[in-house]
Design a protein around this motif. Sequence first.
Motif, PDB file in Angstrom:
ATOM      1  N   LYS A 112       0.788  -1.280  -0.070  1.00  0.00           N
ATOM      2  CA  LYS A 112      -0.177  -0.019  -0.149  1.00  0.00           C
ATOM      3  C   LYS A 112       0.817   1.366   0.077  1.00  0.00           C
ATOM      4  CE  LYS A 112      -3.605   0.750   2.226  1.00  0.00           C
ATOM      5  NZ  LYS A 112      -4.766   0.462   3.288  1.00  0.00           N
ATOM      6  N   TYR A 113       2.066   1.253   0.505  1.00  0.00           N
ATOM      7  CA  TYR A 113       2.851   2.453   0.762  1.00  0.00           C
ATOM      8  C   TYR A 113       4.186   2.271   0.059  1.00  0.00           C
ATOM      9  CZ  TYR A 113      -0.897   3.368   4.017  1.00  0.00           C
ATOM     10  OH  TYR A 113      -2.168   3.420   4.576  1.00  0.00           O
ATOM     11  N   TYR A 156       7.896   6.794   1.898  1.00  0.00           N
ATOM     12  CA  TYR A 156       6.831   7.307   2.985  1.00  0.00           C
ATOM     13  C   TYR A 156       7.040   6.387   4.074  1.00  0.00           C
ATOM     14  CZ  TYR A 156       2.030   7.953   4.789  1.00  0.00           C
ATOM     15  OH  TYR A 156       0.959   8.270   5.801  1.00  0.00           O
TER      16      TYR A 156
END
Length: 324
Positions: free
Chosen positions: A286-287, A291
């Motif tokens: 997801k990331y 980040y």
Amino acid sequence: MYGYETFHEDLMKNLIESVHNGASSHAYIFEGEKGLGVLNSARLFAAALTCKNTGVAPCGSCQNCVESKADTNPDIIYVRPKADKKSIGAKDMRKLEEDVAVKPFNSKHKVYIFEDASLLTEEAQNTFLKTFEEPPEYAVFILITENSTSLLQTILSRFTLVHFPSVSDAIMEKYISEKYPDEQERLPFLIKYCAGVPGMADNIINDENFESVRTSSLEKLFSVLSIDRRLAFVVQKYLDENKDKAETVFDFWLAYLRDIILMQSQAPNVIINIDKKDMLRQLASKYDTDYLMNMSKRVIKAKNMLSRYVNLKAISLWLSLKST
């Protein structure tokens, strides 16, 4: 080893050999993390120094050795803060100087074990400096600390530094398997998470809330990482419910973030939380890495804020709202 639990037998053999050869020093710094059995190693060395049978010390059978094991040997003095104090001050050291001037009761040596030398104030260290420099021939000082840099350079220059490193995975596996045979399922995780510190494994295994907090902290990491600001209050509520374990929660988050980044780097075999791979894989997808690295820095800063007694509510909102 000689009835004392120590994880550094080779190191201790060398120290004890110096006693047999009459070549021991009068001042030592034992440096090592809590959980590495450094105090037990100091107790063992003190037993060797005060044993009546120098050539085989510690013999384990003479009166001095029996008393050393029971912590009742009058020639082994444990130095710690008074019950109502958090540090050891100059006044305490001046009183200790009076004790040092008294010859041993039953031994060749009189050993002083400072259980946490980081608690010595700068004034206390300076007060005792002359005694450290010119001690009676029978006096031996052992300062235990996690980090020798907490001591003055004038102290460090007069002591023999003995560093107790983290132990190998093989020693960890043997220790946990023998002491906790029912922990085979968690064994791979414990070995990696404890990073060579057996005492940490003891703390984890004997903490009935450890696994529940570890699991829930991973579940809440989804909210921490989310860009949905409404979830900030979910994080705030969670930290408030676990305020007594907030530092532990931050440590879990840091370990999880490290593992996620390693999974993205195609290095799944070195992650710590190997039993949480499925959930970690979800987050990894997801990331992006930048980040996650930025969030790791923010969690570290949040943990530092906690150590400075910043309000936990303010910390959780700052962390979740991704404010500057």
